[in-house]
Design a protein around this motif. Structure first.
Motif, PDB file in Angstrom:
ATOM      1  N   LEU A  39       6.188  -2.442   0.383  1.00 57.34           N
ATOM      2  CA  LEU A  39       6.892  -2.828  -0.827  1.00 57.34           C
ATOM      3  C   LEU A  39       6.603  -4.283  -1.216  1.00 57.34           C
ATOM      4  O   LEU A  39       6.389  -4.600  -2.390  1.00 57.34           O
ATOM      5  CB  LEU A  39       8.402  -2.627  -0.636  1.00 57.34           C
ATOM      6  CG  LEU A  39       8.868  -1.173  -0.526  1.00 57.34           C
ATOM      7  CD1 LEU A  39      10.366  -1.113  -0.254  1.00 57.34           C
ATOM      8  CD2 LEU A  39       8.520  -0.406  -1.794  1.00 57.34           C
ATOM      9  N   GLY A  40       6.575  -5.168  -0.228  1.00 63.06           N
ATOM     10  CA  GLY A  40       6.249  -6.564  -0.512  1.00 63.06           C
ATOM     11  C   GLY A  40       4.828  -6.731  -1.012  1.00 63.06           C
ATOM     12  O   GLY A  40       4.567  -7.509  -1.934  1.00 63.06           O
ATOM     13  N   GLY A  41       3.913  -5.975  -0.382  1.00 60.74           N
ATOM     14  CA  GLY A  41       2.526  -6.043  -0.839  1.00 60.74           C
ATOM     15  C   GLY A  41       2.371  -5.518  -2.254  1.00 60.74           C
ATOM     16  O   GLY A  41       1.622  -6.080  -3.068  1.00 60.74           O
ATOM     17  N   ALA A  42       3.064  -4.430  -2.580  1.00 57.02           N
ATOM     18  CA  ALA A  42       3.001  -3.879  -3.939  1.00 57.02           C
ATOM     19  C   ALA A  42       3.577  -4.861  -4.948  1.00 57.02           C
ATOM     20  O   ALA A  42       3.014  -5.058  -6.039  1.00 57.02           O
ATOM     21  CB  ALA A  42       3.749  -2.552  -3.997  1.00 57.02           C
ATOM     22  N   ALA A  43       4.711  -5.488  -4.585  1.00 59.66           N
ATOM     23  CA  ALA A  43       5.301  -6.477  -5.495  1.00 59.66           C
ATOM     24  C   ALA A  43       4.362  -7.664  -5.691  1.00 59.66           C
ATOM     25  O   ALA A  43       4.209  -8.170  -6.809  1.00 59.66           O
ATOM     26  CB  ALA A  43       6.645  -6.945  -4.939  1.00 59.66           C
ATOM     27  N   GLY A  44       3.697  -8.094  -4.612  1.00 61.98           N
ATOM     28  CA  GLY A  44       2.747  -9.192  -4.744  1.00 61.98           C
ATOM     29  C   GLY A  44       1.556  -8.820  -5.592  1.00 61.98           C
ATOM     30  O   GLY A  44       1.076  -9.624  -6.411  1.00 61.98           O
ATOM     31  N   TRP A  45       1.060  -7.592  -5.404  1.00 54.04           N
ATOM     32  CA  TRP A  45      -0.078  -7.138  -6.212  1.00 54.04           C
ATOM     33  C   TRP A  45       0.282  -7.081  -7.694  1.00 54.04           C
ATOM     34  O   TRP A  45      -0.484  -7.533  -8.555  1.00 54.04           O
ATOM     35  CB  TRP A  45      -0.513  -5.769  -5.716  1.00 54.04           C
ATOM     36  CG  TRP A  45      -1.666  -5.170  -6.476  1.00 54.04           C
ATOM     37  CD1 TRP A  45      -2.979  -5.523  -6.370  1.00 54.04           C
ATOM     38  CD2 TRP A  45      -1.601  -4.122  -7.446  1.00 54.04           C
ATOM     39  NE1 TRP A  45      -3.751  -4.755  -7.220  1.00 54.04           N
ATOM     40  CE2 TRP A  45      -2.924  -3.889  -7.895  1.00 54.04           C
ATOM     41  CE3 TRP A  45      -0.575  -3.349  -7.966  1.00 54.04           C
ATOM     42  CZ2 TRP A  45      -3.233  -2.927  -8.847  1.00 54.04           C
ATOM     43  CZ3 TRP A  45      -0.883  -2.393  -8.925  1.00 54.04           C
ATOM     44  CH2 TRP A  45      -2.192  -2.181  -9.348  1.00 54.04           C
ATOM     45  N   LEU A  46       1.460  -6.547  -7.989  1.00 59.27           N
ATOM     46  CA  LEU A  46       1.919  -6.490  -9.376  1.00 59.27           C
ATOM     47  C   LEU A  46       2.122  -7.901  -9.941  1.00 59.27           C
ATOM     48  O   LEU A  46       1.822  -8.166 -11.116  1.00 59.27           O
ATOM     49  CB  LEU A  46       3.212  -5.693  -9.472  1.00 59.27           C
ATOM     50  CG  LEU A  46       3.092  -4.182  -9.209  1.00 59.27           C
ATOM     51  CD1 LEU A  46       4.480  -3.536  -9.185  1.00 59.27           C
ATOM     52  CD2 LEU A  46       2.222  -3.530 -10.285  1.00 59.27           C
ATOM     53  N   ALA A  47       2.647  -8.806  -9.112  1.00 64.81           N
ATOM     54  CA  ALA A  47       2.855 -10.180  -9.571  1.00 64.81           C
ATOM     55  C   ALA A  47       1.530 -10.844  -9.918  1.00 64.81           C
ATOM     56  O   ALA A  47       1.419 -11.540 -10.937  1.00 64.81           O
ATOM     57  CB  ALA A  47       3.600 -10.983  -8.503  1.00 64.81           C
TER      58      ALA A  47
END
Length: 536
Positions: free
Chosen positions: A71-79
């Motif tokens: 989830l953190g990686g996905a949020a970072g990728w989206l950011a």
């Protein structure tokens, strides 16, 4: 003192308004990424601690850690994707607004700016401004949020460990303040070097035929190489300070984490009795060590973008004069203290009828556009006016007039058909070229390629002498400016004599020469009425 990137100039205000909505989404995603990293650290620390202390593998903390990591990686990728898209959108909107405002300005207003600086500014400044208001602004916000979350996660386990991390922060802030001024100063110097390089390059491209004709390509290449070298040195100077900034930050963060590791390790070995570092469970110590780098990560990212702040601030300053003008091009009376000229000069010139013969003087204060107008009339910049082209092959008389290598006689007679030696000697004598002590040998005096051994005044007189051998119109840019009184008088008499049988147009500050003209084009100061034509 107010920081340059924090002041609200028109360009920066425009970019900030465009970036406001996407920046909120970026901050939300960055917050989710940091929360995911903290949850991952907690799950990993609990899993590793139980494996070491109890020898059992609990799948729940491990699965929670993996889920938090995803989830953190996905949020970072989206950011990161949202940041890149926001920067592209802000840069595109800034460029579109820049083009609209430039298109709404009149030609003379734009001519007050260096062409090369305008081109490179339009290519570079919107992107630099977008990085400032998107990436740098978001990173600055997370620099406050990230360490706060890290401290909030560590403090319940050991407020002493949290305090140890916080104590390193003032040192980094002081260093940021010290380095920031140096980076900004060097970024401004690099921006000025780029502006000079761009302006010189654009000017040399425009004057390339003259440069080639005067065999000056090597010399001009060396000048451009010197400008390129100055810009490269400026770039490396900015980057060197930015790398130093990152290096110092890495030193402080590594030292703080190492101190925490030593204290926690000694506490677990029973060799240190310090509150907050002894009697901790293993998973708690591992959690503290895993979260400590996240405390410093926003500072490290901010240091990486510190040069972007300097570049963005310089770009905002460079674009302020454009964004001070409304998008419809309505007049804002001043740009950097310079008056904005009226757009009616070209239309007023259309009403002026050039005679087939006679002396026409273009006068006005410096900066009014005399040379620009003269070059346009002569066809040096552009095709020129049709009725003037019909008068025959024009002579261009200025300090950049072409001078071939060889003898003085050859330089005077260059590109003139059917002239004999007596005619060449006569015009040379009339302009005082045979009496010039700096041209020994009379008509046989040696002239270097491009006239490198001639002064500006000698080049002017040589060009006037050549003009007298021809029959077409003459366009003269400050023909008496670089001459002493005696030679200036000779040039005036020669121009008046030539004007009896052809059109002679002069751009001049010389009141004596202007008084001899029968026709006048008076360019007013840019803030006043642009031009009036007076025919006597």
């Amino acid at each position: 003192m107010t920081r340059r990137s924090d002041r609200s100039g028109p360009a920066l205000s425009f970019a900030r308004a465009k970036a406001r909505r996407p920046r909120r989404a970026i901050l939300l995603l960055q917050g989710l990424r940091m929360a995911g990293r903290l949850a991952f650290a907690a799950g990993l620390a609990v899993t590793a601690g139980r494996m070491i202390e109890a020898g059992t593998l609990d799948p729940m903390p491990l699965l929670a850690a993996i889920g938090a990591l995803v989830l953190g990686g996905a949020a970072g990728w989206l950011a990161d994707r949202r940041t890149a898209r926001a920067e592209a959108d802000v840069a595109g909107a800034t460029l579109a607004a820049l083009e609209a405002r430039l298109a709404g300005m009149n030609v003379r207003q734009l001519q007050q700016r260096a062409r090369g600086a305008l081109v490179t500014g339009a290519a570079r400044h919107p992107a630099a401004l977008a990085r400032l208001v998107v990436s740098h602004a978001a990173t600055r916000a997370t620099m406050g949020l990230g360490p706060l979350l890290a401290v909030a996660a560590i403090a319940p386990l050991s407020w002493e460990a949290a305090a140890a991390l916080v104590l390193a922060t003032p040192l980094m802030i002081v260093f940021f303040a010290l380095v920031g001024g140096l980076i900004q100063e060097r970024a401004d110097a690099r921006e000025a070097a780029l502006g000079r390089l761009a302006a010189q390059f654009a000017d040399r491209v425009r004057a390339l035929p003259t440069i080639l004709a005067n065999h000056a390509l090597d010399r001009e290449t060396q000048k451009l190489q010197a400008r390129i070298g100055a810009y490269a040195r400026g770039t490396m100077s900015v980057l060197s300070v930015a790398f130093l900034n990152s290096g110092i930050l890495d030193f402080f963060s590594s030292l703080s984490i190492a101190v925490l590791a030593v204290f926690l390790g000694l506490g677990h070995l029973g060799l240190l009795d310090v509150p907050g570092f002894d009697h901790l469970a293993l998973w708690q110590s591992l959690f503290i060590l895993l979260v400590a780098p996240d405390y410093f990560a926003p500072f490290r990212r901010y240091a990486e973008l510190y040069h972007a702040k300097a570049e963005g601030a310089a770009a905002a300053t460079a674009l302020d004069w454009v964004f001070a003008v409304p998008e419809d091009g309505a007049a804002e009376p001043a740009t950097r203290g310079q008056p904005v000229p009226d757009a009616a000069s070209d239309a007023a010139l259309q009403d002026f009828v050039f005679p087939a013969a006679g002396l026409v003087a273009i006068t006005g204060p410096s900066g009014a556009g005399k040379t620009t107008l003269l070059r346009r009339l002569a066809g040096v910049d552009g095709e020129g006016r049709a009725e003037l082209r019909a008068l025959g092959r024009a002579s261009w008389i200025a300090t950049d007039s072409f001078v071939p290598a060889g003898s003085l006689a050859r330089a005077i007679a260059w590109n003139i058909d059917g002239c004999d030696g007596e005619a060449v000697a006569a015009v040379a004598q009339e302009l005082g070229l045979l009496d010039d002590a700096l041209l020994p040998g009379g008509l046989d005096a040696r002239i270097a390629a491009g006239g490198e051994n001639l002064s500006g005044g000698q080049r002017i007189r040589l060009a006037v002498a050549r003009m007298l051998l021809g029959h077409g119109p003459a366009f003269c840019d400050e023909p008496t400016a670089k001459l002493d009184a005696d030679n200036a008088d000779k040039v005036r008499r020669a121009l008046v004599a030539a004007a009896r049988s052809r059109l002679v147009v002069v751009a001049t500050h010389d009141a004596a020469l202007a008084a001899l003209a029968r026709h006048h084009i008076v360019l007013a100061a840019p803030a006043a009425h642009p031009m009036k034509a007076i025919a006597a």
